[in-house]
Design a protein around this motif. Structure first.
Motif, short mmCIF file in Angstrom:
data_model
loop_
_atom_site.label_atom_id
_atom_site.label_comp_id
_atom_site.label_asym_id
_atom_site.label_seq_id
_atom_site.Cartn_x
_atom_site.Cartn_y
_atom_site.Cartn_z
N ASP A 72 0.84 -1.19 0.00
CA ASP A 72 0.00 0.00 0.00
C ASP A 72 0.89 1.25 0.00
O ASP A 72 2.11 1.16 -0.13
N SER A 73 0.26 2.41 0.17
CA SER A 73 1.01 3.67 0.03
C SER A 73 2.07 3.83 1.13
O SER A 73 3.03 4.57 0.96
N THR A 74 1.90 3.14 2.25
CA THR A 74 2.90 3.24 3.32
C THR A 74 3.93 2.12 3.20
O THR A 74 4.70 1.87 4.12
N HIS A 75 3.90 1.40 2.07
CA HIS A 75 4.86 0.34 1.79
C HIS A 75 4.59 -0.93 2.60
O HIS A 75 5.45 -1.81 2.70
N LYS A 76 3.41 -1.04 3.20
CA LYS A 76 3.05 -2.27 3.90
C LYS A 76 2.63 -3.33 2.89
O LYS A 76 1.90 -3.02 1.94
N VAL A 77 3.04 -4.56 3.13
CA VAL A 77 2.65 -5.66 2.23
C VAL A 77 1.19 -6.02 2.49
O VAL A 77 0.82 -6.34 3.62
N ILE A 78 0.36 -5.94 1.45
CA ILE A 78 -1.06 -6.24 1.66
C ILE A 78 -1.52 -7.42 0.80
O ILE A 78 -2.63 -7.91 0.99
N GLY A 79 -0.70 -7.86 -0.12
CA GLY A 79 -1.15 -8.98 -0.94
C GLY A 79 -0.05 -9.41 -1.88
O GLY A 79 1.12 -9.04 -1.71
N ARG A 80 -0.45 -10.15 -2.89
CA ARG A 80 0.53 -10.82 -3.72
C ARG A 80 -0.06 -11.05 -5.10
O ARG A 80 -1.26 -11.34 -5.24
N LEU A 81 0.75 -10.91 -6.13
CA LEU A 81 0.34 -11.31 -7.48
C LEU A 81 1.11 -12.57 -7.85
O LEU A 81 2.27 -12.71 -7.48
N THR A 82 0.47 -13.46 -8.61
CA THR A 82 1.16 -14.68 -9.04
C THR A 82 1.03 -14.84 -10.55
O THR A 82 0.10 -14.34 -11.18
N VAL A 83 2.00 -15.57 -11.12
CA VAL A 83 2.12 -15.64 -12.57
C VAL A 83 0.91 -16.32 -13.22
O VAL A 83 0.54 -15.99 -14.36
N ASP A 84 0.24 -17.24 -12.52
CA ASP A 84 -0.91 -17.91 -13.13
C ASP A 84 -2.00 -16.91 -13.49
O ASP A 84 -2.64 -17.01 -14.54
N MET A 85 -2.19 -15.93 -12.60
CA MET A 85 -3.18 -14.90 -12.90
C MET A 85 -2.73 -14.00 -14.04
O MET A 85 -3.54 -13.54 -14.85
N MET A 86 -1.45 -13.71 -14.07
CA MET A 86 -0.92 -12.84 -15.13
C MET A 86 -1.06 -13.52 -16.49
O MET A 86 -1.31 -12.87 -17.50
N VAL A 87 -0.87 -14.85 -16.51
CA VAL A 87 -1.06 -15.59 -17.76
C VAL A 87 -2.51 -15.43 -18.22
O VAL A 87 -2.78 -15.21 -19.40
N ASP A 88 -3.45 -15.51 -17.28
CA ASP A 88 -4.85 -15.32 -17.65
C ASP A 88 -5.09 -13.91 -18.19
O ASP A 88 -5.85 -13.72 -19.14
N VAL A 89 -4.43 -12.93 -17.57
CA VAL A 89 -4.58 -11.54 -18.03
C VAL A 89 -4.09 -11.41 -19.47
O VAL A 89 -4.75 -10.83 -20.32
N ILE A 90 -2.91 -11.98 -19.74
CA ILE A 90 -2.34 -11.90 -21.09
C ILE A 90 -3.27 -12.56 -22.10
O ILE A 90 -3.57 -12.03 -23.16
N ARG A 91 -3.76 -13.75 -21.74
CA ARG A 91 -4.66 -14.47 -22.64
C ARG A 91 -5.94 -13.67 -22.88
O ARG A 91 -6.40 -13.54 -24.01
N GLU A 92 -6.50 -13.14 -21.80
CA GLU A 92 -7.76 -12.40 -21.94
C GLU A 92 -7.59 -11.13 -22.76
O GLU A 92 -8.43 -10.80 -23.58
N GLU A 93 -6.47 -10.44 -22.55
CA GLU A 93 -6.24 -9.21 -23.32
C GLU A 93 -6.14 -9.52 -24.80
O GLU A 93 -6.69 -8.80 -25.63
N SER A 94 -5.43 -10.60 -25.13
CA SER A 94 -5.25 -10.89 -26.54
C SER A 94 -6.56 -11.35 -27.15
O SER A 94 -6.88 -11.03 -28.29
N GLU A 95 -7.37 -12.09 -26.37
CA GLU A 95 -8.67 -12.51 -26.90
C GLU A 95 -9.60 -11.34 -27.10
O GLU A 95 -10.30 -11.26 -28.10
#
Lengths: 479, 479
Positions: A266-289
């Motif tokens: 977040d804006s105070t640099h606290k860790v609030i979550g995580r992104l993982t590559v499996d979701m990013m792969v879905d994003v790439i696929r969805e964008e191209s579709e």
């Protein structure tokens, strides 16, 4: 949760075929039962009937949720619902996450409140957030009510972000450690987990206020001496994201830096979550579709087996816009009726001008849209790109214009007509370059995605201007 | 190798701008030196000149190879080569891997034999295999000569597969273990590595003959008691690949099962390599780009700053084919010259018929091509899909045909013309559905990728048939 995985990818097609085969047998039995109404016969049939369904159920149990999702998408609605009814309820949540929006709708429509609650109850809060827009309002509020406070806060946070923001896609499952302990302590700490979060390739190193100080890649944890301190081997340079970052850009960063997971702060640099590559792969696929679909003016992904009526509606907006522009172009041609009446050949030649203009313009637009999507179009190089595209258009105009002028001359034996043809071709190549360049650049300036809608406007301009130039020049020079 | 990573994704745009700013200063100094040829002046300028280049060099050292690749792609050729000359030689290999084929060509053209050898020498054999097609033959043979026997065998194996086969993309860097040892032994074994292969999320469990018996996910290694045997926690159900598998299907499997890495085995089930998600992400991105580019008839990715001549050549084949089909369509229209001479309005109305037909057909084709790419079109459901598309075409034909018939009636006040318009529209929607369905299905049957080339043929058919139907009906009914 461990789910059975297939031994090989080819088996997915085979699984689909097996399911279809059992379904066909099942339907055959059903139709027999319908035709014959002897009670005894019916009983026997019912036995066979049960056997078929049991076989199908067993088959489904062996499959990964993603595979069942695939099979459901490939089945017509009645078959789809038969299969859906046999799926183990513990898998329903995962399957709902995997299927496309349109197919998910058909599955949810077949479930009652309790079933939906049971399926949703098995999901993490970040997964629930993905599903939320499709769930009935009353089910959603009941679900929220059943969550613990922390989870509810997470769900509300996820729902507060737009679909294309990192905050909507991040998950909350992660391992954080301090840097003043030894690797031995970290290893012992990890053993207290029943299971590590999926895609854990690094542990997030935080201070007392949970602020990100670095990451400890599992690779380093494993090869280093357990007596070392985390601080000695922590990676301080970290790719991290903020919840309002664009997911498309996050996906590009994952691609560029070959990431498996990355912290969200977040804006105070606290860790609030995580992104993982499996979701990013879905994003790439969805964008191209989305891009490919939008090029054909399809509003959204279509359920292959949606009704004719529903699919037709998906396709109408674009057809309607195109009909309007086509009628406008038709009026442009119509305004030269007097010219056409005298030189009928124009009617046969004009479509060449407008068609090739459209093709050339879409080539320019495709190049520009790609470069913009990658962030490679800057104030510094725009001028150069523009000059280059007009240069190509000039070259093409001279080359193909001359050639088509000769073709027209050859067919109709009129020098004037050949000249008008050649000139129009050259001019329309310039129009095509201008439209192919400035429509995407303009849409980008207006903050809109240049990939969407460019093609309609582009064809409109090259058709309209192409005809105007051709008929106009013919009127000026040949009458 | 640890490479510096940026703190945030936004900084990539900023980095590009900074580089451009320094380059501009540098060019300004160069032009000043050129104008004034006082030796003293020149000396001062050279100092500034050196400072600029030093600053640029420092900036580049802070960047990840992927970021430098991005910047190189966004720079015109002279600037690109200035930057390329300043890049640390240890990074050159990685950068060459990251840039697009067309940009790589411009960089390699600027390097001499020694430089290429040095850059290539830093790469793993699987990376070298990616680069191989672009390297000069003599450099390549010298490189192969310098490899150790095992590496040479790996390189030759990688080169023996086609680009779209798993064997061409797999890497050879992996950790294999036996299942008759304890986790403690595995942990100690791992500590003997200086570094684990990138994307190691699982260890491959093999027998004495190196045959795959299962995998040990690092997640399980970390949470289980070190006294346990590998055999107790090994995952026996494994997604694996074979070197002649299609990479597109492998990428779909990675996507479906959320994999980070997966073993590649030969026909005797021996582990010979590994696929990782970072490569699969590249495959997904490249496939979708190839599709979008091919829709606009672009042969390949274009260097944004290629010469006009080179870019034009990239666009010619498609333009040439389209010009040929356009001329054929023009002859169809031309054959109805007598009709057009009597009813000039036809010239204005015909483009509506052919245009809308093309749009409708490309919607159908897009849906079918997507479904085929996902493997969801089966013998069992093809008939249903065909029926559905013709149904949609009928609905659209009646709806939009009636509307356009009325428009034609309104504009020209001739009932016959409106009727011909409506009828032609209905028929051409059917033609569009047929072409949109059977061109992709037919290309698939012939073993060709349905996404490539469909659009040209589709437009040709809807244009040609649309005009034939419209002018033909007009000739039959109105003369």
């Amino acid at each position: 949760m461990t789910t059975p995985a297939p031994k090989q990818t080819e088996s997915l097609q085979e699984s689909l075929q097996q399911v279809v085969r059992i379904l066909n047998r099942h339907k055959l039995v059903e139709s027999l039962v319908h035709k014959q109404d002897m009670p005894k016969q019916e009983l026997v049939e019912t036995l066979v009937h049960r056997q078929n369904l049991a076989e199908l159920e067993k088959k489904l149990e062996q499959l990964h949720p993603a595979d069942i999702a695939f099979i459901l998408e490939a089945l017509p609605l009645p078959d789809r619902l038969t299969v859906w009814g046999l799926v183990k309820s513990t898998m329903e949540g995962d399957i709902l996450l995997e299927v496309s929006d349109s197919v998910r709708e058909t599955l949810l429509a077949d479930m009652d409140r309790e079933e939906i609650l049971a399926a949703a109850g098995q999901l993490d809060t970040d997964e629930l957030a993905d599903l939320a827009p499709d769930l009935p309002q009353n089910v959603m509020s009941e679900l929220i009510g059943s969550l613990e406070e922390e989870e509810r806060a997470q769900l509300e946070s996820a729902l507060s972000y737009h679909d294309d923001q990192v905050g909507a896609l991040m998950d909350f499952d992660m391992v954080t450690i301090r840097d003043d302990v030894t690797l031995e302590v970290v290893l012992r700490y990890l053993r207290r987990f029943n299971e590590l979060p999926h895609h854990t390739d690094k542990l997030f190193v935080v201070d007392n206020d949970h602020r990100l100080k670095g990451v400890l890649p599992i690779k380093r944890l494993l090869v280093n001496d357990p007596d070392k301190q985390v601080a000695e081997i922590v990676a301080r340079e970290v790719v991290f994201f903020q919840p309002d970052d664009d997911v498309g850009e996050a996906a590009q960063a994952f691609e560029r830096y070959d990431l498996v997971s990355a912290p969200v702060v977040d804006s105070t640099h606290k860790v609030i979550g995580r992104l993982t590559v499996d979701m990013m792969v879905d994003v790439i696929r969805e964008e191209s579709e989305a891009e490919v679909l939008s090029l054909a003016g399809l509003k959204e992904e279509e359920d292959l087996f949606a009704s004719v009526w529903k699919s037709a509606k998906n396709r109408w907006p674009w057809l309607a816009i195109n009909i309007v522009t086509a009628v406008v172009v038709s009026r442009v041609i119509g305004s030269f009726e007097a010219t056409t009446a005298q030189i009928v050949a124009l009617a046969a030649l004009a479509p060449i001008i407008s068609g090739i203009g459209g093709n050339s313009g879409s080539q320019t637009a495709t190049i520009i849209i790609r470069a913009m999507a990658l962030g490679q179009v800057t104030a510094a190089n725009t001028q150069r790109l523009v000059a280059k595209e007009f240069g190509i258009a000039l070259l093409n105009g001279i080359l193909w214009g001359t050639m088509l002028g000769l073709v027209a001359l050859l067919i109709y034996g009129k020098l004037g007509l050949g000249l008008v043809m050649a000139l129009s071709m050259m001019l329309n190549f310039q129009v095509a370059a201008a439209v192919g360049l400035f429509v995407p650049l303009g849409m980008h300036k207006l903050g809109r995605d240049p990939a969407f809608g460019s093609s309609v406007f582009l064809t409109f301009m090259t058709d309209g201007m192409g005809n105007l130039i051709f008929y106009g020049l013919a009127t000026l020079l040949l009458l």
